[in-house]
Design a protein around this motif. Structure first.
Motif, PDB file in Angstrom:
ATOM      1  N   LEU A 104      21.377  30.044  57.125  1.00  0.00           N
ATOM      2  CA  LEU A 104      19.212  29.953  57.115  1.00  0.00           C
ATOM      3  C   LEU A 104      19.787  30.162  55.457  1.00  0.00           C
ATOM      4  O   LEU A 104      20.279  30.777  54.877  1.00  0.00           O
ATOM      5  CB  LEU A 104      18.487  31.106  57.606  1.00  0.00           C
ATOM      6  CG  LEU A 104      17.539  30.993  57.158  1.00  0.00           C
ATOM      7  CD1 LEU A 104      16.776  29.896  57.852  1.00  0.00           C
ATOM      8  CD2 LEU A 104      16.736  32.679  57.983  1.00  0.00           C
ATOM      9  N   VAL A 105      19.136  29.391  55.208  1.00  0.00           N
ATOM     10  CA  VAL A 105      18.639  29.810  53.287  1.00  0.00           C
ATOM     11  C   VAL A 105      17.502  29.819  53.318  1.00  0.00           C
ATOM     12  O   VAL A 105      17.058  30.983  51.934  1.00  0.00           O
ATOM     13  CB  VAL A 105      18.673  28.213  52.851  1.00  0.00           C
ATOM     14  CG1 VAL A 105      18.190  28.175  51.502  1.00  0.00           C
ATOM     15  CG2 VAL A 105      19.995  27.395  53.145  1.00  0.00           C
ATOM     16  N   TRP A 106      16.528  29.820  54.161  1.00  0.00           N
ATOM     17  CA  TRP A 106      14.636  30.164  53.599  1.00  0.00           C
ATOM     18  C   TRP A 106      13.709  29.894  54.715  1.00  0.00           C
ATOM     19  O   TRP A 106      14.219  28.912  55.492  1.00  0.00           O
ATOM     20  CB  TRP A 106      14.460  29.419  52.505  1.00  0.00           C
ATOM     21  CG  TRP A 106      12.615  30.062  52.126  1.00  0.00           C
ATOM     22  CD1 TRP A 106      12.563  30.745  51.174  1.00  0.00           C
ATOM     23  CD2 TRP A 106      12.182  29.424  52.721  1.00  0.00           C
ATOM     24  NE1 TRP A 106      10.894  30.913  51.290  1.00  0.00           N
ATOM     25  CE2 TRP A 106      10.678  29.954  52.174  1.00  0.00           C
ATOM     26  CE3 TRP A 106      12.116  28.081  52.993  1.00  0.00           C
ATOM     27  CZ2 TRP A 106       9.569  29.468  51.950  1.00  0.00           C
ATOM     28  CZ3 TRP A 106      10.345  27.247  53.593  1.00  0.00           C
ATOM     29  CH2 TRP A 106       9.151  28.010  53.224  1.00  0.00           C
ATOM     30  N   ARG A 107      13.102  30.889  55.156  1.00  0.00           N
ATOM     31  CA  ARG A 107      12.601  30.830  56.194  1.00  0.00           C
ATOM     32  C   ARG A 107      10.547  31.203  55.315  1.00  0.00           C
ATOM     33  O   ARG A 107      11.093  32.279  54.890  1.00  0.00           O
ATOM     34  CB  ARG A 107      12.496  31.862  56.926  1.00  0.00           C
ATOM     35  CG  ARG A 107      11.403  32.090  58.822  1.00  0.00           C
ATOM     36  CD  ARG A 107      11.714  32.667  59.331  1.00  0.00           C
ATOM     37  NE  ARG A 107      13.163  31.616  60.704  1.00  0.00           N
ATOM     38  CZ  ARG A 107      14.700  32.842  60.190  1.00  0.00           C
ATOM     39  NH1 ARG A 107      14.146  33.996  59.504  1.00  0.00           N
ATOM     40  NH2 ARG A 107      15.557  31.986  61.291  1.00  0.00           N
ATOM     41  N   ASP A 108       9.439  30.865  56.380  1.00  0.00           N
ATOM     42  CA  ASP A 108       8.492  30.901  55.856  1.00  0.00           C
ATOM     43  C   ASP A 108       8.199  32.305  55.997  1.00  0.00           C
ATOM     44  O   ASP A 108       8.597  32.978  57.216  1.00  0.00           O
ATOM     45  CB  ASP A 108       7.186  30.001  55.940  1.00  0.00           C
ATOM     46  CG  ASP A 108       6.741  29.427  55.119  1.00  0.00           C
ATOM     47  OD1 ASP A 108       6.589  29.940  53.882  1.00  0.00           O
ATOM     48  OD2 ASP A 108       6.113  27.794  55.079  1.00  0.00           O
ATOM     49  N   ALA A 109       6.990  32.475  55.338  1.00  0.00           N
ATOM     50  CA  ALA A 109       6.932  34.229  55.877  1.00  0.00           C
ATOM     51  C   ALA A 109       5.844  34.348  57.280  1.00  0.00           C
ATOM     52  O   ALA A 109       6.499  35.242  58.128  1.00  0.00           O
ATOM     53  CB  ALA A 109       5.563  34.502  54.588  1.00  0.00           C
ATOM     54  N   SER A 110       5.507  33.239  57.699  1.00  0.00           N
ATOM     55  CA  SER A 110       4.827  33.064  59.258  1.00  0.00           C
ATOM     56  C   SER A 110       4.906  31.454  59.626  1.00  0.00           C
ATOM     57  O   SER A 110       4.380  30.616  59.266  1.00  0.00           O
ATOM     58  CB  SER A 110       3.706  34.057  59.583  1.00  0.00           C
ATOM     59  OG  SER A 110       2.973  33.948  60.146  1.00  0.00           O
ATOM     60  N   VAL A 111       5.803  31.629  60.565  1.00  0.00           N
ATOM     61  CA  VAL A 111       5.744  30.000  61.133  1.00  0.00           C
ATOM     62  C   VAL A 111       5.191  29.995  62.582  1.00  0.00           C
ATOM     63  O   VAL A 111       5.588  29.343  63.238  1.00  0.00           O
ATOM     64  CB  VAL A 111       7.692  29.937  61.370  1.00  0.00           C
ATOM     65  CG1 VAL A 111       8.229  29.597  60.143  1.00  0.00           C
ATOM     66  CG2 VAL A 111       8.308  30.901  62.381  1.00  0.00           C
ATOM     67  N   VAL A 112       4.456  31.199  63.254  1.00  0.00           N
ATOM     68  CA  VAL A 112       3.695  30.706  64.055  1.00  0.00           C
ATOM     69  C   VAL A 112       1.649  31.234  63.689  1.00  0.00           C
ATOM     70  O   VAL A 112       2.280  31.804  62.826  1.00  0.00           O
ATOM     71  CB  VAL A 112       4.231  31.775  65.237  1.00  0.00           C
ATOM     72  CG1 VAL A 112       5.173  31.598  65.971  1.00  0.00           C
ATOM     73  CG2 VAL A 112       3.656  32.731  64.975  1.00  0.00           C
ATOM     74  N   GLU A 113       1.482  30.733  64.379  1.00  0.00           N
ATOM     75  CA  GLU A 113      -0.438  31.242  64.004  1.00  0.00           C
ATOM     76  C   GLU A 113      -0.842  32.505  63.464  1.00  0.00           C
ATOM     77  O   GLU A 113      -0.216  33.525  64.435  1.00  0.00           O
ATOM     78  CB  GLU A 113      -1.227  30.401  64.671  1.00  0.00           C
ATOM     79  CG  GLU A 113      -1.162  28.456  65.002  1.00  0.00           C
ATOM     80  CD  GLU A 113      -2.307  28.693  63.336  1.00  0.00           C
ATOM     81  OE1 GLU A 113      -3.157  28.998  63.248  1.00  0.00           O
ATOM     82  OE2 GLU A 113      -2.275  27.244  63.647  1.00  0.00           O
ATOM     83  N   PRO A 114      -0.858  33.217  62.445  1.00  0.00           N
ATOM     84  CA  PRO A 114      -1.544  32.045  61.478  1.00  0.00           C
ATOM     85  C   PRO A 114      -0.021  31.429  60.385  1.00  0.00           C
ATOM     86  O   PRO A 114       0.079  32.230  59.859  1.00  0.00           O
ATOM     87  CB  PRO A 114      -2.117  32.594  60.311  1.00  0.00           C
ATOM     88  CG  PRO A 114      -1.680  34.112  61.017  1.00  0.00           C
ATOM     89  CD  PRO A 114      -1.441  34.195  61.995  1.00  0.00           C
ATOM     90  N   LEU A 115      -0.102  30.230  60.458  1.00  0.00           N
ATOM     91  CA  LEU A 115       0.713  29.891  59.646  1.00  0.00           C
ATOM     92  C   LEU A 115       0.438  30.191  57.674  1.00  0.00           C
ATOM     93  O   LEU A 115      -0.393  29.263  58.029  1.00  0.00           O
ATOM     94  CB  LEU A 115       0.212  28.065  59.988  1.00  0.00           C
ATOM     95  CG  LEU A 115       1.302  27.715  61.380  1.00  0.00           C
ATOM     96  CD1 LEU A 115       1.114  26.683  61.676  1.00  0.00           C
ATOM     97  CD2 LEU A 115       2.993  28.455  61.628  1.00  0.00           C
ATOM     98  N   SER A 116       1.771  29.870  57.306  1.00  0.00           N
ATOM     99  CA  SER A 116       2.171  30.210  56.084  1.00  0.00           C
ATOM    100  C   SER A 116       1.797  28.561  55.893  1.00  0.00           C
ATOM    101  O   SER A 116       1.836  27.633  56.770  1.00  0.00           O
ATOM    102  CB  SER A 116       3.404  30.178  55.644  1.00  0.00           C
ATOM    103  OG  SER A 116       4.117  31.914  55.977  1.00  0.00           O
ATOM    104  N   ARG A 117       1.046  28.339  54.273  1.00  0.00           N
ATOM    105  CA  ARG A 117       1.188  26.691  53.805  1.00  0.00           C
ATOM    106  C   ARG A 117       1.783  26.672  52.363  1.00  0.00           C
ATOM    107  O   ARG A 117       1.665  26.933  51.378  1.00  0.00           O
ATOM    108  CB  ARG A 117      -0.621  27.392  53.211  1.00  0.00           C
ATOM    109  CG  ARG A 117      -1.667  27.937  54.552  1.00  0.00           C
ATOM    110  CD  ARG A 117      -3.047  27.934  53.748  1.00  0.00           C
ATOM    111  NE  ARG A 117      -3.857  26.704  53.287  1.00  0.00           N
ATOM    112  CZ  ARG A 117      -4.212  26.345  53.869  1.00  0.00           C
ATOM    113  NH1 ARG A 117      -4.582  25.620  55.255  1.00  0.00           N
ATOM    114  NH2 ARG A 117      -4.676  24.786  52.928  1.00  0.00           N
ATOM    115  N   SER A 118       2.801  26.173  53.020  1.00  0.00           N
ATOM    116  CA  SER A 118       4.162  25.519  52.154  1.00  0.00           C
ATOM    117  C   SER A 118       3.052  24.593  51.418  1.00  0.00           C
ATOM    118  O   SER A 118       4.470  23.977  50.613  1.00  0.00           O
ATOM    119  CB  SER A 118       5.228  26.199  52.884  1.00  0.00           C
ATOM    120  OG  SER A 118       5.494  27.180  52.863  1.00  0.00           O
TER     121      SER A 118
END
Length: 632
Positions: A104-118
C-alpha cells in the motif's frame, strides 16, 4: 454527464510518460469493475479491459456505482535498479487507494460514504525501492465513485522524482491554488461591496455584486472540498455545488441589470422562477436521475449566463440620446471576456483537448479589476464632495488653531517651571547620595588616622571628591542617565576611585567583572547599584580592617545580575546591628535594593564579610529568524 465534472474542475490532462535517463516503460493499462456482491477489496480475476488515461468508467459501464480497479504494468528501461521512481496522480473520482505491487502506497481518508473527494487533488509519491521488482511492476489503483458524478481515474505519471514533482506542482497550481486564490479574492471583494451597500442602500448594484461574489466563492469551495463534511454523503455536496452555480447566475444577471439601469420586470420574474425550479430540482432529484438533472440545470444556466453577457453588449454600445455611459462600456468589455473564456473552455472540454489549459481561473481577477475601476469612479465623485467640505472646514480650523496655540503656550510655561523644580530636586538627591557619601568616607579616614595625614594623602582625598563631583555633573539627573554598554564600563569609575584608596590602605582588591550583561538594566538601576556598591566599599574602608577585597559582578543563567563584595576583615554581628537599628548604611543599601526590585543579603563572621545583591533583569528579545525563501 461525463464531461460535467471536467467543466467544473479543469483538472484532468492526458496521461504522459515522464522522460528521463531511466524512464519506466508502460506495458499495459487496464481496468476491471467489482461486480455486485463481490468483495471490493479483492482485485477482480477477470473482466480486465484496456483503456487510456484519463478514464471515466460510465462510458464503458453505464450506471456502475462502487469500485473499479485500475492496473498499470510497467518495467524499467535500463539495468540500473537503484534509480528512484516516482508516481504522480492528477486525481480520482471520488476516493480510493494506491498500491505498488502488493504494498500500500496511499489510501484516502474515507473510501466509504461519505467518500473523500480526491478528484481535484493531485498527489505524488516516491516508490519504495524495497517494493519494486526486477522485472514487471504493477501499480494498482482502486477507485470508489458514483455513476452520477463521472467516476474514474485521472492521468498517471511514472518517472524521475524531480520531473514528476515538477509536473505535479504545475497540476496543483492549475487544479487547486488558482481556485483558492480566486475564491479568497471573491470573498474579499464581496465583503467590500457588501459594506458599501450597507452604507449606501441606494447602490443596490453593489449589493447584488456582493451576493454574486459570495455565491462564486461558495461554488469554488465546493469544488475544492476534500471531504463531504458536514454531510453524510458525497451526492449532497454535489447538489450544493450546482445550486451555488444557479444562485451565482441569478445574482450575476440581477447585478448586470441594476448596474446598467435596465428595467426588465417580466424577465426578472421569469429568472427568479427558473432559479427556484432549478435549485428544487437539483436538491430533490432522485439518485437515479440526478446525473441528467445536474447536466440539464448546469447547461441551462450556463446558456442564461452567456445570453445575459451578449444582451448587455447591445445595451452598452447602442447609440442613445444621452450618449454611451463609460461605466457600462467597461462592464460590457468585462462580460465580453467572460464570453470568450466560457466558449473556449466549453470547446476545450467537449473536444477533449488539454483540460488543464482552460481559462476560467482568470475570470475572478478580471472581474475584480473591472469592479475596482468602477468603484474608483464613484469614489472620485465622493472625494470631490469631501474636498468642498474640507475648504469650509479650514476656516474654522484656523480660528481654533489660534486659540489652541495660546492655551499650549500657557501650559508649556507651567510645564517648564515644574521641570526646572524637579531637576533641582534630583540634582540635590544625587549630590547627597554621591558627593555626600564621599565626604563621609573622607571624614572617616581623617578621624581614624592616628597621626596627621600627609599632604599627599589629603590631596588624594580631595581628588576623590573632585572625581565624585565630576560623576554627578557628567551623569546629570538620574532620569537623564544612560546605561553603560557592558558591566566593565559601568564598574570602571568605581574601580578607579576606590582602588587608589584601597592601595594606600594596603588592601589588595580583586575585581571580577563580566564582559556582557545577561539582562539589560535600566539607567535608574545602574545608578542605584553604583550608590549601593559605593556604600558597601565605604563600610569596608571604615570598619573592616581587611587585607583582601573581592568584587564580583556576574549574570546568572536566568539573566539576573549578581553583585558580590567580599572581604577578610574583622566582621560584625549582622543580626545585632539590624536589631539595634544603628546602621544607616545597611538600611540605605536594603532600601535601594528593594526600590530596584532586587534582594540584599549580608553575611558576616570573623575573617569573612559578604554583601550580595541579586537584581532580576529582563532577557533581551531574540532576533527574528529570516523567512525561508520560496522555491522557484
Amino acid at each position: 454527464m461525463a464531461w460535467w465534472i471536467a467543466v467544473c474542475s479543469s483538472a484532468w490532462a492526458q496521461s504522459v510518460a515522464v522522460p528521463g535517463a531511466c524512464a519506466p516503460r508502460v506495458l499495459a493499462v487496464q481496468a476491471a469493475r467489482s461486480m455486485a456482491g463481490a468483495d471490493p477489496l479483492v482485485r477482480p480475476a477477470s473482466g480486465w479491459e484496456p483503456l487510456a488515461l484519463p478514464d471515466v468508467w460510465v462510458r464503458r459501464w453505464p450506471g456502475h456505482d462502487g469500485t473499479v480497479w485500475y492496473r498499470i504494468e510497467w518495467e524499467r528501461s535500463c539495468a540500473d535498479r537503484t534509480e528512484p521512481i516516482a508516481l504522480g496522480l492528477d486525481g480520482m473520482s471520488m476516493a480510493g487507494e494506491v498500491f505498488i505491487n502488493d504494498d500500500l502506497v496511499w489510501r484516502d481518508a474515507s473510501v466509504v460514504e461519505p467518500l473523500s473527494r480526491s478528484w481535484n487533488t493531485p498527489r505524488w509519491w516516491l516508490l519504495p525501492t524495497s517494493a519494486l521488482r526486477g522485472g514487471v511492476n504493477t501499480v494498482w489503483v482502486r477507485v470508489v465513485g458514483l455513476a452520477s458524478l463521472s467516476p474514474g481515474l485521472g492521468s498517471v505519471r511514472l518517472g524521475d522524482p524531480v520531473a514528476v514533482a515538477r509536473e505535479q506542482e504545475q497540476s496543483l497550481w492549475r487544479q487547486r491554488t488558482v481556485f483558492v486564490f480566486s475564491a479568497g479574492l471573491s470573498c474579499a471583494v464581496g465583503c467590500l461591496f457588501g459594506v458599501v451597500w450597507c452604507l449606501r442602500r441606494s447602490e443596490r448594484a453593489f449589493g447584488w455584486y456582493a451576493l454574486m461574489s459570495i455565491c462564486w466563492a461558495a461554488y469554488l469551495l465546493t469544488l475544492l472540498a476534500t471531504s463531504a463534511w458536514p454531510f453524510t454523503d458525497t451526492l449532497t455536496l454535489s447538489r450544493l455545488n450546482i445550486a451555488a452555480f444557479v444562485l451565482y447566475t441569478l445574482c450575476f444577471c440581477l447585478f448586470t441589470w441594476r448596474f446598467g439601469e435596465q428595467a426588465l420586470p417580466r424577465l426578472e420574474r421569469a429568472l427568479w422562477g427558473l432559479a427556484l425550479a432549478g435549485c428544487a430540482a437539483v436538491m430533490l432529484a432522485p439518485s437515479a436521475w440526478v446525473g441528467v438533472v445536474f447536466l440539464v440545470v448546469w447547461v441551462g444556466f450556463a446558456l442564461v449566463f452567456f445570453a445575459n453577457c451578449l444582451q448587455f453588449q447591445w445595451h452598452a454600445w447602442r447609440p442613445r440620446a444621452g450618449g454611451r455611459q463609460p461605466q457600462h462600456m467597461l462592464l460590457a468589455l468585462c462580460w465580453l471576456v467572460f464570453v470568450v473564456v466560457g466558449v473556449h473552455d466549453l470547446m476545450v472540454i467537449l473536444a477533449m483537448w488539454q483540460a488543464r489549459e482552460t481559462w476560467s481561473a482568470i475570470a475572478g481577477p478580471v472581474t475584480t479589476v473591472c469592479m475596482a475601476l468602477l468603484l474608483g469612479g464613484r469614489l472620485v465623485a465622493g472625494m470631490q464632495r469631501i474636498e468642498r467640505f474640507n475648504h469650509e472646514l479650514e476656516a474654522h480650523v484656523a480660528i481654533t488653531r489660534a486659540d489652541l496655540q495660546q492655551a499650549l503656550a500657557r501650559e508649556h510655561a507651567q510645564a517648564l517651571g515644574h521641570a526646572k523644580l524637579q531637576e533641582r530636586m534630583q540634582i540635590a538627591h544625587d549630590l547627597h547620595d554621591g558627593l555626600g557619601g564621599s565626604l563621609m568616607r573622607s571624614m572617616a579616614l581623617v578621624e581614624q588616622a592616628r597621626h596627621p595625614l600627609p599632604h599627599a594623602r589629603v590631596l588624594s582625598l580631595l581628588k576623590v571628591l573632585r572625581d565624585d563631583l565630576r560623576q554627578v555633573i557628567d551623569h546629570g539627573s538620574s532620569s537623564g542617565a544612560t546605561v553603560p554598554e557592558t558591566p566593565v564600563r559601568w564598574a570602571a569609575p568605581l574601580r578607579h576611585r576606590f582602588t587608589r584608596i584601597l592601595d594606600e590602605m594596603g588592601v589588595a582588591s580583586d575585581w571580577r567583572i563580566a564582559a556582557q550583561w545577561g539582562g539589560l538594566p535600566t539607567a535608574l538601576q545602574c545608578l542605584g547599584l553604583t550608590r549601593l556598591v559605593e556604600e558597601a566599599l565605604s563600610n569596608v574602608i571604615k570598619h573592616s580592617d581587611a587585607r583582601r577585597l573581592l568584587v564580583r559582578v556576574q549574570p546568572d543563567a536566568m539573566g539576573a545580575l549578581q553583585v558580590r563584595i567580599e572581604d577578610d576583615g574583622v566582621g560584625f554581628d549582622v543580626q545585632a546591628v539590624q536589631d539595634a537599628g544603628l546602621s544607616v548604611g545597611m538600611r540605605s543599601m536594603a532600601a535601594r535594593a528593594e526600590r530596584m526590585g532586587g534582594a540584599l543579603v549580608v553575611e558576616s563572621a570573623t575573617g569573612r564579610t559578604v554583601v550580595a545583591v541579586t537584581l532580576p533583569l529582563p532577557l533581551p528579545l531574540p532576533l527574528p529568524l529570516p523567512l525561508p525563501l520560496a522555491s522557484a
